[in-house]
Write a protein that holds these residues in place. Structure first.
Motif, PDB file in Angstrom:
ATOM      1  N   THR A 104       4.444  13.086  72.759  1.00  8.97           N
ATOM      2  CA  THR A 104       5.664  13.218  73.543  1.00  8.97           C
ATOM      3  C   THR A 104       6.440  11.900  73.498  1.00  8.97           C
ATOM      4  OG1 THR A 104       4.545  12.537  75.584  1.00  8.97           O
ATOM      5  CG2 THR A 104       4.579  14.888  75.067  1.00  8.97           C
ATOM      6  N   SER A 105       7.720  11.966  73.801  1.00  9.31           N
ATOM      7  CA  SER A 105       8.571  10.787  73.775  1.00  9.31           C
ATOM      8  C   SER A 105       8.385   9.970  75.052  1.00  9.31           C
ATOM      9  CB  SER A 105      10.035  11.207  73.636  1.00  9.31           C
ATOM     10  OG  SER A 105      10.883  10.089  73.731  1.00  9.31           O
ATOM     11  N   TYR A 106       8.560   8.646  74.954  1.00 11.25           N
ATOM     12  CA  TYR A 106       8.418   7.797  76.133  1.00 11.25           C
ATOM     13  C   TYR A 106       9.775   7.458  76.768  1.00 11.25           C
ATOM     14  CZ  TYR A 106       9.699   3.747  73.217  1.00 11.25           C
ATOM     15  OH  TYR A 106      10.351   2.865  72.393  1.00 11.25           O
TER      16      TYR A 106
ATOM     17  N   THR B 132       0.618   0.079  80.789  1.00 10.69           N
ATOM     18  CA  THR B 132      -0.825   0.295  80.816  1.00 10.69           C
ATOM     19  C   THR B 132      -1.143   1.520  79.969  1.00 10.69           C
ATOM     20  OG1 THR B 132      -1.024  -0.645  83.029  1.00 10.69           O
ATOM     21  CG2 THR B 132      -2.791   0.815  82.303  1.00 10.69           C
ATOM     22  N   SER B 133      -2.208   1.438  79.183  1.00  9.48           N
ATOM     23  CA  SER B 133      -2.568   2.559  78.309  1.00  9.48           C
ATOM     24  C   SER B 133      -4.042   2.902  78.439  1.00  9.48           C
ATOM     25  CB  SER B 133      -2.231   2.223  76.842  1.00  9.48           C
ATOM     26  OG  SER B 133      -2.977   1.108  76.398  1.00  9.48           O
ATOM     27  N   TYR B 134      -4.344   4.177  78.227  1.00  9.32           N
ATOM     28  CA  TYR B 134      -5.705   4.684  78.265  1.00  9.32           C
ATOM     29  C   TYR B 134      -5.940   5.552  77.031  1.00  9.32           C
ATOM     30  CZ  TYR B 134      -5.243   3.507  83.235  1.00  9.32           C
ATOM     31  OH  TYR B 134      -5.011   2.857  84.422  1.00  9.32           O
ATOM     32  N   GLY B 135      -7.157   5.535  76.525  1.00  8.01           N
ATOM     33  CA  GLY B 135      -7.490   6.377  75.384  1.00  8.01           C
ATOM     34  C   GLY B 135      -8.917   6.865  75.444  1.00  8.01           C
TER      35      GLY B 135
ATOM     36  N   LEU C 137      -2.777   7.900  76.487  1.00  4.21           N
ATOM     37  CA  LEU C 137      -1.732   7.968  77.503  1.00  4.21           C
ATOM     38  C   LEU C 137      -1.166   6.567  77.700  1.00  4.21           C
ATOM     39  CD1 LEU C 137      -0.174   9.317  79.896  1.00  4.21           C
ATOM     40  CD2 LEU C 137      -2.141   8.689  81.331  1.00  4.21           C
ATOM     41  N   MET C 138       0.160   6.449  77.617  1.00  7.33           N
ATOM     42  CA  MET C 138       0.840   5.186  77.873  1.00  7.33           C
ATOM     43  C   MET C 138       1.768   5.397  79.069  1.00  7.33           C
ATOM     44  SD  MET C 138       1.681   3.992  73.943  1.00  7.33           S
ATOM     45  CE  MET C 138       1.826   2.250  74.351  1.00  7.33           C
ATOM     46  N   GLN C 139       1.575   4.624  80.128  1.00 11.30           N
ATOM     47  CA  GLN C 139       2.272   4.853  81.396  1.00 11.30           C
ATOM     48  C   GLN C 139       3.625   4.139  81.431  1.00 11.30           C
ATOM     49  OE1 GLN C 139      -0.841   3.752  84.253  1.00 11.30           O
ATOM     50  NE2 GLN C 139      -1.256   5.926  84.558  1.00 11.30           N
ATOM     51  N   TYR C 140       4.543   4.644  80.622  1.00 13.68           N
ATOM     52  CA  TYR C 140       5.892   4.085  80.585  1.00 13.68           C
ATOM     53  C   TYR C 140       6.703   4.421  81.826  1.00 13.68           C
ATOM     54  CZ  TYR C 140       5.986   2.400  75.758  1.00 13.68           C
ATOM     55  OH  TYR C 140       5.774   1.691  74.600  1.00 13.68           O
TER      56      TYR C 140
ATOM     57  N   ASN D 256       9.436   8.060  80.246  1.00 11.70           N
ATOM     58  CA  ASN D 256       8.399   9.043  80.534  1.00 11.70           C
ATOM     59  C   ASN D 256       7.049   8.500  80.097  1.00 11.70           C
ATOM     60  OD1 ASN D 256      10.250  11.128  81.338  1.00 11.70           O
ATOM     61  ND2 ASN D 256      10.646  11.556  79.174  1.00 11.70           N
ATOM     62  N   ASP D 257       5.983   8.974  80.705  1.00 10.00           N
ATOM     63  CA  ASP D 257       4.653   8.673  80.180  1.00 10.00           C
ATOM     64  C   ASP D 257       4.517   9.299  78.796  1.00 10.00           C
ATOM     65  OD1 ASP D 257       3.979   7.278  82.428  1.00 10.00           O
ATOM     66  OD2 ASP D 257       2.854   8.912  83.351  1.00 10.00           O
ATOM     67  N   ARG D 258       3.939   8.556  77.873  1.00  9.94           N
ATOM     68  CA  ARG D 258       3.763   9.053  76.506  1.00  9.94           C
ATOM     69  C   ARG D 258       2.335   9.525  76.305  1.00  9.94           C
ATOM     70  NH1 ARG D 258       2.327   7.216  71.101  1.00  9.94           N
ATOM     71  NH2 ARG D 258       3.753   8.106  69.551  1.00  9.94           N
ATOM     72  N   GLN D 259       2.195  10.761  75.837  1.00 11.02           N
ATOM     73  CA  GLN D 259       0.880  11.324  75.537  1.00 11.02           C
ATOM     74  C   GLN D 259       0.796  11.639  74.046  1.00 11.02           C
ATOM     75  OE1 GLN D 259      -0.836  14.082  78.660  1.00 11.02           O
ATOM     76  NE2 GLN D 259       1.349  14.317  79.132  1.00 11.02           N
ATOM     77  N   LYS D 260      -0.382  11.429  73.499  1.00  9.45           N
ATOM     78  CA  LYS D 260      -0.586  11.730  72.087  1.00  9.45           C
ATOM     79  C   LYS D 260      -1.948  12.371  71.879  1.00  9.45           C
ATOM     80  CE  LYS D 260      -0.376   9.746  67.419  1.00  9.45           C
ATOM     81  NZ  LYS D 260      -0.147   8.536  66.598  1.00  9.45           N
ATOM     82  N   PHE D 261      -1.965  13.435  71.078  1.00 18.58           N
ATOM     83  CA  PHE D 261      -3.187  14.169  70.746  1.00 18.58           C
ATOM     84  C   PHE D 261      -3.368  14.111  69.229  1.00 18.58           C
ATOM     85  CE2 PHE D 261      -1.154  15.933  74.444  1.00 18.58           C
ATOM     86  CZ  PHE D 261      -2.180  16.149  75.361  1.00 18.58           C
ATOM     87  N   THR D 262      -4.555  13.738  68.784  1.00 18.73           N
ATOM     88  CA  THR D 262      -4.820  13.600  67.347  1.00 18.73           C
ATOM     89  C   THR D 262      -6.162  14.219  67.005  1.00 18.73           C
ATOM     90  OG1 THR D 262      -3.614  11.502  67.298  1.00 18.73           O
ATOM     91  CG2 THR D 262      -5.031  11.982  65.421  1.00 18.73           C
ATOM     92  N   ALA D 263      -6.203  14.953  65.900  1.00 19.14           N
ATOM     93  CA  ALA D 263      -7.454  15.511  65.387  1.00 19.14           C
ATOM     94  C   ALA D 263      -7.549  15.198  63.900  1.00 19.14           C
ATOM     95  CB  ALA D 263      -7.518  17.026  65.600  1.00 19.14           C
TER      96      ALA D 263
END
Length: 434
Positions: free
Chosen positions: A361-363, A277-280, A299-302, A327-334
């Motif tokens: 972060t790594s999943y 499941t993923s959220y953005g 956020l990807m709930q791995y 792990n849950d994967r988080q990504k920040f982009t600007a």
């Protein structure tokens, strides 16, 4: 409609030619369904994959399907992209380079009714490609304990792709909603072949799975006018996580070269693979359609998924799902896009300049420690294509640098060039004849 059908067939044909290609040589692609592919079409990639809050009348932004509601009512947009990359791998003092080139994506979009747009296309989801060897003393922590020294060769290939159809609708001014429904397909083949120091025995493990299932993503965008020339957009997305109905298999072959006897055992996990499941969420500030500044978080709930693993329990081999590998994967982009004058007469005034940066972060975990964090930056241009029959198309060119590193493991530095062409044709105008 005939042109739409022809474009859809062309998209499928072009993409099918490229699906056999591998876009990576990274040993980190040996986990789960492989390395996640870069998001976005040509204009997104110039901003390092930024796009959850973006909407445009002349670009297909499949990262948030709500954006389709902003497509121009008189245009059919066809966008295709390819990329080439060089990756440097470093382990202690050893360095190696690898080159890859792939056809990335084909997408199209157009408006079918007032405030309703649709899009379809073929996209990458993940990629697997690696081949390396290691030598170590085998011990009781392995699935196959031994006092021998073993040289293991690790090899893998495959990946997933998706074909999608999406729609976006703006039911009230400023608020848009949308969804992409896709068909996800692909496979992977991984192997670990170990030869022992006694020279007589070998042990081979072959992992494989075939995936055919659906993928569902929904999105929304809300845009408010801050002033006459400024607006602010908020975009949110949700990706439905579910099991893929695939049965991963592990075939174990133990061979004795002196006797010529090979013992083969096949293990299988029923419905053992999933997508998370993923959220953005993303923000975009737009000043007079000249300056766009955005920020995305995903956020990807791995961590909720199990990892298929072959283990030895009480001297009995078992192939099943284990927890604690993901792990849950988080990504920040600007990112930023700037155009001096979209209606200017000089080409330099109409070019869209883009930059972006991200951190992820790594999943997965490697030998119990978190996998490599990812740092990346990009820069690119959107160059208008002007000739006697078309002045609406755009050539998107961008370059990016991606760095992955974790202490004690392989470091990766990837330099990638992305080229995308957005063909924007005036299809739906009604001509008046005197």
């Amino acid at each position: 409609m005939n042109k739409v059908i022809l474009s859809a067939a062309l998209s499928a044909a072009i993409s099918a030619t490229a699906l056999a290609q591998s876009g990576t040589n990274s040993p980190y692609s040996q986990y789960d369904l492989g390395l996640l592919s870069a998001n976005g079409s040509g204009f997104n990639r110039g901003m390092n994959g930024l796009g959850l809050g973006f909407h445009s009348h002349n670009q297909v932004n499949y990262m948030n399907p709500a954006s389709y509601s902003s497509l121009d009512s008189l245009s059919f947009i066809f966008d295709a992209g390819l990329s080439g990359q060089i990756t440097n791998f470093q382990e202690n003092s050893v360095r190696k380079n690898a080159k890859n080139g792939v056809f990335d994506y084909v997408v199209a979009g157009f408006r079918i009714a007032k405030h309703v747009g649709v899009s379809f296309g073929v996209l990458p989801y993940s990629t697997i490609g690696y081949n390396y060897s290691s030598t170590k003393n085998l011990n009781d922590r392995d699935a196959f304990p031994s006092t021998e020294v073993g040289t293991s060769t690790y090899e893998g290939k495959g990946g997933l792709h998706q074909v999608y159809l999406g729609a976006g609708w703006e039911p009230i001014k400023g608020l848009a909603i949308g969804a992409n429904i896709g068909y996800l397909w692909g496979n992977y083949n991984r192997s670990i072949v170990t030869s022992f120091s006694n020279g007589t025995n070998s042990l081979s493990r072959y992992y494989k799975a075939t995936i055919n299932n659906y993928k569902l993503d929904i999105g929304a965008q809300y845009t408010i006018k801050v002033s006459q020339k400024n607006e602010l957009s908020l975009g949110v997305t949700y990706g439905y996580g579910h099991r893929l109905g695939a049965n991963p298999q592990c075939e174990v072959i133990s061979s004795d070269r002196q006797t010529g006897v090979a013992d083969t055992t096949l293990y299988e996990i029923s419905n053992g693979l999933s997508i998370p499941t993923s959220y953005g969420a993303g923000l975009m500030f737009n000043h007079n359609n000249k300056l766009k500044i955005g920020f995305d978080y995903s956020l990807m709930q791995y961590a909720k998924l199990g990892y298929p693993k072959l283990n030895r329990n009480n001297n009995i081999l078992q192939y099943g799902l284990v927890d604690g590998v993901y792990n849950d994967r988080q990504k920040f982009t600007a990112g930023v896009e700037f155009c001096p004058n979209d209606a200017g007469r000089k080409l330099a005034e109409r070019i869209r300049y883009r930059i972006g940066a991200s951190y992820a972060t790594s999943y997965y975990k490697v030998n119990g420690i978190d996998g490599p964090k990812e740092y990346s930056v990009s820069a690119g241009f959107g160059i208008p294509v002007v000739n006697e029959w078309n002045n609406r198309s755009v050539l998107n060119i961008s370059g990016s640098w991606v760095h992955q590193e974790v202490k004690g493991l392989i470091k990766e530095n990837t330099f990638r060039i992305n080229i995308g062409f957005t063909f924007n044709e005036r299809w739906f105008a009604k001509w008046k004849v005197d």
